[in-house]
Write an enzyme that holds these catalytic residues in place. Sequence first.
Site, PDB file in Angstrom:
ATOM      1  N   ASN A 102       1.015  -1.212  -0.085  1.00  0.00           N
ATOM      2  CA  ASN A 102       0.060   0.155  -0.491  1.00  0.00           C
ATOM      3  C   ASN A 102       0.805   1.156   0.381  1.00  0.00           C
ATOM      4  O   ASN A 102       1.246   1.373   0.898  1.00  0.00           O
ATOM      5  CB  ASN A 102      -1.157  -0.438   1.527  1.00  0.00           C
ATOM      6  CG  ASN A 102      -1.799   1.481   1.388  1.00  0.00           C
ATOM      7  OD1 ASN A 102      -2.143   2.058   0.481  1.00  0.00           O
ATOM      8  ND2 ASN A 102      -2.321   1.279   2.797  1.00  0.00           N
ATOM      9  N   LYS A 159       0.081   4.254  -0.454  1.00  0.00           N
ATOM     10  CA  LYS A 159      -0.574   5.299   0.757  1.00  0.00           C
ATOM     11  C   LYS A 159      -0.255   6.632  -0.820  1.00  0.00           C
ATOM     12  O   LYS A 159      -0.337   6.516  -1.391  1.00  0.00           O
ATOM     13  CB  LYS A 159      -0.424   5.596   2.004  1.00  0.00           C
ATOM     14  CG  LYS A 159       0.239   4.719   3.022  1.00  0.00           C
ATOM     15  CD  LYS A 159      -0.022   4.670   4.059  1.00  0.00           C
ATOM     16  CE  LYS A 159      -0.462   3.300   4.824  1.00  0.00           C
ATOM     17  NZ  LYS A 159      -0.179   3.368   6.052  1.00  0.00           N
ATOM     18  N   HIS A 177      -9.336   1.296   4.952  1.00  0.00           N
ATOM     19  CA  HIS A 177      -8.394   1.082   5.530  1.00  0.00           C
ATOM     20  C   HIS A 177      -8.060   2.459   6.843  1.00  0.00           C
ATOM     21  O   HIS A 177      -9.263   3.585   7.179  1.00  0.00           O
ATOM     22  CB  HIS A 177      -7.339   2.879   5.090  1.00  0.00           C
ATOM     23  CG  HIS A 177      -5.442   1.899   4.867  1.00  0.00           C
ATOM     24  ND1 HIS A 177      -4.643   3.052   6.312  1.00  0.00           N
ATOM     25  CD2 HIS A 177      -4.803   0.672   4.883  1.00  0.00           C
ATOM     26  CE1 HIS A 177      -4.213   2.656   7.016  1.00  0.00           C
ATOM     27  NE2 HIS A 177      -4.092   1.190   5.907  1.00  0.00           N
ATOM     28  N   GLU A 206      -6.896   4.837   7.698  1.00  0.00           N
ATOM     29  CA  GLU A 206      -6.200   6.219   7.801  1.00  0.00           C
ATOM     30  C   GLU A 206      -7.728   7.281   7.044  1.00  0.00           C
ATOM     31  O   GLU A 206      -7.786   7.630   7.370  1.00  0.00           O
ATOM     32  CB  GLU A 206      -4.841   5.967   7.137  1.00  0.00           C
ATOM     33  CG  GLU A 206      -3.831   5.074   7.917  1.00  0.00           C
ATOM     34  CD  GLU A 206      -2.232   5.335   6.730  1.00  0.00           C
ATOM     35  OE1 GLU A 206      -2.797   5.630   5.379  1.00  0.00           O
ATOM     36  OE2 GLU A 206      -2.179   4.498   7.661  1.00  0.00           O
ATOM     37  N   GLU A 241      -5.469  -5.173  10.400  1.00  0.00           N
ATOM     38  CA  GLU A 241      -3.767  -4.452   9.863  1.00  0.00           C
ATOM     39  C   GLU A 241      -4.905  -2.914  11.735  1.00  0.00           C
ATOM     40  O   GLU A 241      -5.735  -2.577  12.172  1.00  0.00           O
ATOM     41  CB  GLU A 241      -4.530  -2.874   9.288  1.00  0.00           C
ATOM     42  CG  GLU A 241      -4.147  -3.399   7.957  1.00  0.00           C
ATOM     43  CD  GLU A 241      -3.273  -2.805   6.964  1.00  0.00           C
ATOM     44  OE1 GLU A 241      -2.599  -2.798   7.011  1.00  0.00           O
ATOM     45  OE2 GLU A 241      -4.511  -1.533   6.791  1.00  0.00           O
ATOM     46  N   GLY A 268       2.313   1.918  10.904  1.00  0.00           N
ATOM     47  CA  GLY A 268       3.605   3.106  10.971  1.00  0.00           C
ATOM     48  C   GLY A 268       4.329   3.988  12.565  1.00  0.00           C
ATOM     49  O   GLY A 268       4.771   4.552  12.397  1.00  0.00           O
ATOM     50  N   SER A 275       3.649  -2.742   9.984  1.00  0.00           N
ATOM     51  CA  SER A 275       4.964  -2.487  10.232  1.00  0.00           C
ATOM     52  C   SER A 275       5.669  -3.980   9.850  1.00  0.00           C
ATOM     53  O   SER A 275       5.970  -4.740  10.290  1.00  0.00           O
ATOM     54  CB  SER A 275       4.851  -2.570  12.088  1.00  0.00           C
ATOM     55  OG  SER A 275       4.890  -1.115  12.420  1.00  0.00           O
TER      56      SER A 275
HETATM   57  P1  13P Z   1       3.563   0.529   7.446  1.00  0.00           P
HETATM   58  O1  13P Z   1       3.808  -0.661   7.777  1.00  0.00           O
HETATM   59  O2  13P Z   1       3.545   1.779   6.523  1.00  0.00           O
HETATM   60  O3  13P Z   1       2.576   0.023   9.204  1.00  0.00           O
HETATM   61  O4  13P Z   1       2.102   0.466   7.228  1.00  0.00           O
HETATM   62  C1  13P Z   1       0.309  -0.662   7.178  1.00  0.00           C
HETATM   63  C2  13P Z   1      -0.237   0.246   6.076  1.00  0.00           C
HETATM   64  O5  13P Z   1      -1.620   0.386   7.035  1.00  0.00           O
HETATM   65  C3  13P Z   1      -0.969  -1.340   5.189  1.00  0.00           C
HETATM   66  O6  13P Z   1      -1.794  -0.576   4.743  1.00  0.00           O
END
Ligand code: 13P
Length: 250
Positions: free
Chosen positions: A9, A11, A94, A96, A166, A172, A212
């Site tokens: 992803n 982002k 997601h 976010e 997740e 992150g 992560s």
């Molecule tokens: P990270 O791998 O940067 O923690 O992000 C995970 C994520 O949100 C994947 O959709």
Amino acid sequence: MRKKVIAGNWKMNKTPSETAAFITELSDKVKQTKDIVICAVPFVCIPAALKASKRTKIKIAAQNMHYEDKGAFTGEVSAKMLVDLGVQYVIIGHSERRQYYNETDATVNRKVLKAIKAGLKPIICVGESLEQRETGVTADFVRYQVGYALNGVSSEDMKNIVIAYEPIWAIGTGKTATNEQANEVCRTIRQALNEKYGRKVANATYIQYGGSVNVKNAAELFSMSDIDGGLVGGASLKSDDFCKIVNYKG
Ligand code: 13P
């Protein structure tokens, strides 16, 4: 035996002009895999990503879509538009988007139903906050999210669904869930699918872990009984790292 689904992803990272070179480099490094490799790229990178991934192992996903077919929704993109481009997968819900863009379980469900109808494969994200984990409601909360997202989704449609567990506190932050913590929730999700759709569907559905995931922890996480690959954020932005994660068997 289920394959693994390993999705990057991106982002809000990389420009359209950076996309082609990255996908070309990556596709060369993941040629041998028998698993499913996906890059979820920003909308504007989709045409370049699709072009560069033609006749490669890599499939392209969008990171969001709208639940309406068309209309006065400034700035939005419909499922039909994505299908018209040739996109196969779409990330829905997601954390976010839930956190910053008011996405709710209800809108997630509407998007899932629309994606399926349009012929897209949704990657549905669920996961608890740190507070919820500490309160001990993780299993109930994730079951609720999964149940809500799949409201109206038939057994037949389930073959096109990927679920990504997740935990918000692991995204992150560099804080990965332990293999056992991640597997336990993925198993809970599979149990919920079993209750709703029966064992055959539950056993065939891909359930990813995300939060992560990196070069060091991928192999262990992916070797767990109920984890069928990962949704990878930060580590998917470097082709060397992402290809090591895809080729986690070494
Ligand atoms: P990270 O791998 O940067 O923690 O992000 C995970 C994520 O949100 C994947 O959709």
